[in-house]
Motif scaffolding. Structure first.
Motif, short mmCIF file in Angstrom:
data_model
loop_
_atom_site.label_atom_id
_atom_site.label_comp_id
_atom_site.label_asym_id
_atom_site.label_seq_id
_atom_site.Cartn_x
_atom_site.Cartn_y
_atom_site.Cartn_z
N VAL A 164 32.81 30.42 5.53
CA VAL A 164 32.37 29.36 4.62
C VAL A 164 31.98 28.13 5.44
CG1 VAL A 164 33.74 30.14 2.65
CG2 VAL A 164 34.75 28.56 4.31
N ILE A 165 31.09 27.33 4.86
CA ILE A 165 30.75 26.04 5.44
C ILE A 165 31.80 25.03 4.99
CG2 ILE A 165 29.05 24.19 5.58
CD1 ILE A 165 26.91 26.23 4.93
N VAL A 166 32.34 24.27 5.92
CA VAL A 166 33.36 23.28 5.57
C VAL A 166 33.07 21.97 6.28
CG1 VAL A 166 35.17 24.98 5.14
CG2 VAL A 166 34.87 24.06 7.45
N ALA A 167 33.68 20.94 5.78
CA ALA A 167 33.63 19.61 6.40
C ALA A 167 34.85 18.83 5.94
CB ALA A 167 32.34 18.87 6.01
N TYR A 171 33.88 13.01 6.42
CA TYR A 171 32.48 13.23 6.77
C TYR A 171 31.60 13.25 5.52
CZ TYR A 171 28.18 15.48 8.23
OH TYR A 171 26.85 15.77 8.44
N LEU A 172 32.03 13.94 4.48
CA LEU A 172 31.23 14.05 3.25
C LEU A 172 31.09 12.70 2.56
CD1 LEU A 172 32.59 17.43 1.86
CD2 LEU A 172 30.44 17.04 3.08
N ALA A 173 32.14 11.87 2.65
CA ALA A 173 32.06 10.54 2.05
C ALA A 173 31.04 9.67 2.78
CB ALA A 173 33.44 9.88 2.07
N GLY A 232 35.89 14.87 11.57
CA GLY A 232 34.75 14.30 10.88
C GLY A 232 33.45 14.31 11.65
N LEU A 233 33.31 15.25 12.60
CA LEU A 233 32.11 15.26 13.43
C LEU A 233 30.94 15.97 12.79
CD1 LEU A 233 33.56 15.85 17.01
CD2 LEU A 233 33.01 13.70 15.85
N GLY A 234 31.16 16.74 11.73
CA GLY A 234 30.04 17.42 11.09
C GLY A 234 30.48 18.62 10.28
N ALA A 251 42.48 19.28 3.64
CA ALA A 251 42.05 18.62 4.87
C ALA A 251 40.61 18.97 5.21
CB ALA A 251 42.97 19.01 6.03
N LEU A 252 40.16 20.17 4.80
CA LEU A 252 38.76 20.57 4.89
C LEU A 252 38.30 21.01 3.50
CD1 LEU A 252 38.63 22.61 8.23
CD2 LEU A 252 37.75 20.31 7.84
N VAL A 253 37.04 20.78 3.21
CA VAL A 253 36.48 21.07 1.89
C VAL A 253 35.32 22.04 2.06
CG1 VAL A 253 35.36 20.09 -0.14
CG2 VAL A 253 37.13 18.78 1.07
N GLU A 254 35.29 23.08 1.21
CA GLU A 254 34.18 24.02 1.26
C GLU A 254 32.92 23.37 0.69
OE1 GLU A 254 32.92 28.52 -0.30
OE2 GLU A 254 34.98 27.78 -0.56
N VAL A 255 31.79 23.61 1.36
CA VAL A 255 30.50 23.06 0.95
C VAL A 255 29.66 24.20 0.38
CG1 VAL A 255 28.38 21.94 1.73
CG2 VAL A 255 30.60 21.23 2.66
N ASP A 256 29.25 24.06 -0.87
CA ASP A 256 28.45 25.08 -1.56
C ASP A 256 26.98 24.64 -1.55
OD1 ASP A 256 27.34 27.01 -3.15
OD2 ASP A 256 28.53 26.54 -4.94
N VAL A 257 26.13 25.44 -0.88
CA VAL A 257 24.70 25.11 -0.84
C VAL A 257 23.88 26.08 -1.69
CG1 VAL A 257 24.84 24.01 1.41
CG2 VAL A 257 24.43 26.48 1.27
#
Length: 301
Positions: A164-167, A171-173, A232-234, A251-257
């Protein structure tokens, strides 16, 4: 008459490329290994290695002898193991290769009870993210995450693996949350350098158009990729077996694209044309039971 321990020492030295490395693998002193080689060469009446201060390399006689010596050693080890198996015992040496992060986080803790239950097994486990040649490097089996494209190997699935993609929330904020494949191009990413940025492929995406976020950091270790994402680097693309705890804690959040990442698996593979030992088969069944289906790192908290 040639001694088997000398032949076995020669095979290990040839595989490892140095007497020091062979001595560590055999749990012997360098002097003992050197003495066994000297005695073997004297018995054969041939020089088996070119010796320099930096490395050993096989002579023509050494290369010719290695082809049959390796088979002899393996045949004897298999014969001893088979005799023990006939008595219901699992015994003898076993050499495995596995990825560093998976080995540290999951494989080791799953293997320790198996080894405690079968103390006659002598396991050598080498953690290395490079794609080793199982047959040429003398491994009974390799454990790998991803796709194994070596047709010389017999592959057994061990556990499912989802990437999964995470951040980090930080970083997302700061940078915003990507909502589509197109949005990824505007973001920074942490890449696994053994695969490169072209590894970011998704179900339904055209193979000729891999997604290419901007590289801010390239690493060859999953632990450090996770830590860089936490800092928080990417964005980064990681298997859940590395980040399942961070996903549960937030602490990490999955990013859904909008597209799922191509699925992968964790495999055990052994050289084709070589009968799998009872201890290898028993170990695989033990690991499958320990990891579960779905594996524990993909279950809800």
């Amino acid at each position: 008459m040639l001694k088997l321990d000398g032949v076995a020492s020669f095979v290990v030295v040839a595989e490892m490329g140095s007497i020091s490395a062979a001595a560590r693998r055999l749990n012997l002193s360098k002097s003992v290994v050197s003495e066994r080689l000297a005695e073997l060469e004297q018995g054969l009446g041939a020089v088996l290695f070119h010796r320099t201060t930096r490395k050993l390399s096989l002579t023509e006689d050494g290369a010719a002898f290695l082809a049959k010596a390796g088979r002899i050693v393996r045949d004897v080890e298999e014969a001893v193991a088979e005799m023990a198996e006939r008595r219901g015992q699992l015994t003898g040496p076993m050499r495995l290769s596995a990825p560093v992060t998976f080995g540290r986080m999951h494989l080791g803790p799953a293997l320790y009870p198996f080894l405690a239950e079968h103390p006659a097994i002598s396991l050598t486990l080498e953690l290395d993210d490079r794609r080793v040649d199982a047959a040429a490097d003398g491994f009974d089996a390799v454990i790998r995450h991803g796709v194994i494209d070596d047709t010389r190997l017999v592959v057994w699935p061990l556990a499912r693996s989802q990437r999964v993609i995470v951040a980090s929330p930080d970083y997302l904020a700061r940078e915003g949350r990507p909502q589509s494949m197109e949005d990824l191009a505007a973001h920074r990413a942490i890449f696994y350098m053994n695969r490169g940025i072209a590894d970011w492929r998704f179900r339904g995406a055209e193979e000729s158009a891999p997604v290419r976020p901007r590289a801010t950091l390239s690493l060859n270790n999953g632990d450090m990729m996770r830590d860089a994402a936490l800092a928080g680097l990417g964005l980064t693309l990681l298997p859940t077996f590395i980040i399942w705890q961070e996903l549960r804690s937030g602490a990490l959040v999955e990013v859904d694209v909008g597209r799922a990442v191509e699925p992968e698996s964790i495999y055990v593979a052994h050289p084709g044309g070589q009968k799998s030992s009872a201890k290898l088969r028993a170990m695989v069944e033990h690991l499958r039971a320990r990891f579960g289906d779905p594996p524990y790192w993909e279950r809800p908290a």
